[in-house]
Design a protein around this motif. Structure first.
Motif, PDB file in Angstrom:
ATOM      1  N   SER A   1       8.645   0.920  -4.339  1.00  0.00           N
ATOM      2  CA  SER A   1       7.258   1.396  -4.414  1.00  0.00           C
ATOM      3  C   SER A   1       7.201   2.781  -5.046  1.00  0.00           C
ATOM      4  O   SER A   1       6.311   3.079  -5.850  1.00  0.00           O
TER       5      SER A   1
ATOM      6  N   THR B   1       0.833  -1.218   0.000  1.00  0.00           N
ATOM      7  CA  THR B   1       0.000   0.000   0.000  1.00  0.00           C
ATOM      8  C   THR B   1       0.864   1.264   0.000  1.00  0.00           C
ATOM      9  O   THR B   1       0.338   2.373   0.008  1.00  0.00           O
ATOM     10  N   ASP B   2       2.194   1.101  -0.008  1.00  0.00           N
ATOM     11  CA  ASP B   2       3.080   2.276  -0.090  1.00  0.00           C
ATOM     12  C   ASP B   2       2.922   2.981  -1.439  1.00  0.00           C
ATOM     13  O   ASP B   2       3.040   4.203  -1.537  1.00  0.00           O
TER      14      ASP B   2
ATOM     15  N   GLY C   1       0.002   5.090  -1.243  1.00  0.00           N
ATOM     16  CA  GLY C   1       0.330   6.205  -0.349  1.00  0.00           C
ATOM     17  C   GLY C   1       1.099   7.298  -1.064  1.00  0.00           C
ATOM     18  O   GLY C   1       0.741   8.483  -0.986  1.00  0.00           O
TER      19      GLY C   1
ATOM     20  N   GLN D   1      -0.945   5.228   3.035  1.00  0.00           N
ATOM     21  CA  GLN D   1      -0.635   3.792   3.016  1.00  0.00           C
ATOM     22  C   GLN D   1      -1.430   3.096   4.129  1.00  0.00           C
ATOM     23  O   GLN D   1      -1.883   1.969   3.972  1.00  0.00           O
TER      24      GLN D   1
END
Ligand code: ATR
Length: 264
Positions: free
Chosen positions: A132, A100-101, A104, A238
């Motif tokens: 990421s 999820t970075d 973010g 994130q």
């Protein structure tokens, strides 16, 4: 009571418990989120606790984002492409690793209303969050990504994941539109020993660090007349995406939340 953890090393400074516990309260959820300092040999056991439903989800931070992968059954596309996992969940009895970075960083740039298309980006550092950032930047259609890291081998390893990366020896600088500090320099008031003044202003200085709010790197960028942004929004988003994956609820980001994330 459902239990969630962030695991890393060091972990003392993590604000993930603060943000997730805030959202649990706001959504009247019976759950708790803890931080746990881990070492490599703890990972297998901790992750097996998710399979046994004794832990309901894990966030993974430095330095474990890659080395948790062998303990998982499945990866999301983003986690696969970046070889980086920051959120673990159990889905149909399968341990799934998410990243999820990327979300973010993308949301943080969107919030800034900064147009990355065609930009030349210099990334300082090659640590856990850099794959990421590169993945997100490529999606934004930047024209060039240059990575400079003290340990060259780590920057070279990134080339195995991404095409068209350029490397620059640590200590050198080239012209850029955007410079990203993804090193840990600045966490303890360190400065980055590069002359950022050579190429004019109107650039974006982005720091992954959010505590302190303004690193020396950002102070220099601002003083030279550039736009600056710290990593707070990236951190918040994130966490939001991880929350959505675990609970299926979009949590709220408001002033109260941003306030509790300020260091005391
Ligand atoms: P990890 O490298 O374990 O993923 P990180 O916090 O994500 O940890 O990354 C730290 C980054 O800061 C790395 O790029 C690191 O460079 P090395 O790969 O050479 O270790 C960089 N870094 C830390 N201290 C530094 C220093 N004193 N000078 C330059 N770079 C530094």
């Amino acid at each position: 009571m459902k239990k969630y953890f962030v695991i890393g090393n060091p972990i003392d400074h993590s604000l993930s418990p603060r943000i997730h516990n805030f959202w649990f309260k706001k959504n009247n959820m019976k759950a708790e989120y803890y931080k746990k300092k881990a070492i490599d040999t703890d990972l297998k056991f901790l992750i097996s606790m998710v399979k046994e439903k004794k832990i309901n989800g894990i966030n993974v931070t430095v330095p474990f984002k890659k080395i948790v992968i062998p303990y998982l059954d499945k990866l999301s596309l983003e986690a696969e492409k970046t070889q980086s996992v920051n959120t673990i969940t159990l889905n149909d009895d399968k341990l799934v690793g998410h990243n999820t970075d990327i979300f973010g960083f993308t949301k943080a740039i969107e919030n800034l209303r900064y147009n990355m298309i065609g930009k030349k980006v210099l990334i300082l550092g090659a640590g856990g969050v850099v794959p990421s950032i590169i993945f997100a930047l490529k999606k934004m259609n930047v024209s060039q990504i240059i990575v400079s890291n003290r340990t060259k081998k780590k920057a070279e390893n990134l080339k195995k994941l991404f095409h068209n990366l350029e490397l620059l020896d640590w200590g050198n600088i080239v012209d850029f539109d955007v410079v990203i500090n993804a090193t840990s320099l600045g966490l303890n008031k360190e400065t980055i020993n590069l002359d950022f003044s050579k190429f004019g202003n109107n650039k974006l200085f982005y720091d992954v660090i959010y505590n302190p709010t303004e690193t020396n790197f950002l102070k220099v960028g601002k003083k030279l007349g550039n736009k600056t942004e710290n990593g707070k929004n990236m951190f918040v988003y994130q966490a939001l995406e991880a929350f959505k994956i675990w609970h299926g609820i979009e949590p709220q980001i408001n002033e109260e939340l941003l306030e509790i994330l300020n260091d005391d």
